[in-house]
Design an enzyme around this catalytic site. Structure first.
Site, PDB file in Angstrom:
ATOM      1  N   LYS A  66      58.162  56.190  60.368  1.00 51.81           N
ATOM      2  CA  LYS A  66      58.098  54.914  60.542  1.00 51.81           C
ATOM      3  C   LYS A  66      57.776  54.555  62.338  1.00 51.81           C
ATOM      4  O   LYS A  66      56.944  53.516  62.247  1.00 51.81           O
ATOM      5  CB  LYS A  66      59.378  54.172  60.380  1.00 51.81           C
ATOM      6  N   ASN A  72      78.674  53.310  66.879  1.00 51.71           N
ATOM      7  CA  ASN A  72      78.005  54.280  66.568  1.00 51.71           C
ATOM      8  C   ASN A  72      78.680  55.651  67.199  1.00 51.71           C
ATOM      9  O   ASN A  72      79.347  55.627  68.125  1.00 51.71           O
ATOM     10  CB  ASN A  72      76.490  54.202  67.149  1.00 51.71           C
TER      11      ASN A  72
END
Ligand code: NDP
Length: 277
Positions: free
Chosen positions: A70, A154
């Site tokens: 991507k 995270n």
């Protein structure tokens, strides 16, 4: 007279698992379009060569791009949509004459699916778990939908910090790091791959205290461990990522053909395929 054949594909590595050919064939059938949509395994570090070869054929109207390409697609296309620019990634390429435009429909996919499940995004407090490509890709559309605030958690703190800084550069003062004092979320999104390993993020149960809507981007044949945990703790609107997958594809299809496919039969088919019992 039947419509002429056009071609599209999805680039990835690995690519065998991709459901995109099934989805786009079903969408094309809804409009009687002749679409040849294939999986293309691009060798590692060879996305540009594979994509250049593919688009040399003028019948190729566009492509999807999945992991790990991507970002390569983001750098390669001629122009970027605002979604792709903010997402920092391209999952859809559209041919417009001689120009290749990069867009990102992942955010559209999750926002549309959340809204279909009755989740109110306007003024909502979001806990976003994960700081990888999926988290970064979804945030622009989620913020456009009017979120009040985003807390990011995270495993790797530096990646969470980088995502917070990047997001605040285009949507100032909306996003911050998660702290254990943060509670009363309206929406919790698990944008990690943890559920694929049947693992839970290292977070307290109190994050579910406010009965938030809970979304796991992973989809499996049964509820993920994250979904099971949320349900056990009393959450009543718990959703997996299959709808995101189908809706991001629907928006790619729209960008190529200007037609909005009906996602419902495709979703039902994939749900059945995923869960044959
Ligand atoms: P990335 O590899 O870019 O990011 C992975 C994320 O998961 C990071 O936040 C990473 O944390 C975290 N993670 C992985 N393993 C662990 C672990 N053992 N403990 C804690 N955290 C962990 O992947 P993506 O962001 O592209 O994708 C994430 C998930 O979203 C995938 O499972 C994918 O299938 C799903 N997805 C679903 C879509 C859909 O349409 N439904 C679309 C796109 C993605 P760290 O930074 O610390 O490594």
């Amino acid at each position: 007279m039947s419509a002429s054949l056009v071609k599209a594909c999805v680039f990835g590595n690995p690519i065998g698992q991709s459901k995109s050919p099934i989805i786009h064939s079903m969408f094309a059938a809804q409009f009687n379009l002749q679409l040849d949509y294939q999986k293309r395994l691009a060798p590692e570090h060879r996305f540009v060569q594979s994509a250049t070869e593919f688009f040399a054929d003028k019948q190729c109207i566009g492509a999807n791009v999945t992991m790990p390409f991507k970002h390569d697609a983001f750098k390669w296309v001629d122009e970027l949509s605002s979604q792709a620019e903010r997402a920092g990634a391209v999952n859809t390429i559209i041919r417009k004459g001689e120009i290749l435009i990069g867009d990102n429909t992942d955010g559209y996919g999750i926002v549309t699916d959340l809204q279909a499940h009755g989740v109110e995004l306007s003024n909502a407090k979001l806990l976003l778990i994960g700081a990888g490509g999926a988290a970064k890709g979804a945030l622009p559309a989620l913020l456009d939908a009017g979120l009040k605030s985003v807390s990011v958690f995270n495993r790797s703190l530096e990646k969470a910090e980088a995502l917070v800084d990047y997001t605040n550069s285009y949507a100032p003062r909306k996003t911050a790091l998660y702290t254990h004092n943060d509670t009363a979320f309206d929406l919790v999104i698990n944008a990690t791959s943890l559920s694929l390993q049947a693992k839970l993020p290292d977070l307290p149960d109190s994050l579910f205290a406010n009965n938030p809507a809970v979304y796991d981007m992973v989809y499996l044949s049964e509820s993920t461990v994250f979904m099971q945990k949320a349900t056990q703790l009393g959450c009543t609107n718990v959703i997996d990522g299959l709808g995101m997958l189908v809706n991001q594809a629907a928006h790619s299809f729209y960008l190529w053909f200007g037609k909005k496919p009906d996602c419902e039969p495709v979703y039902a088919y994939l749900r059945e395929l995923n869960n044959p019992n």
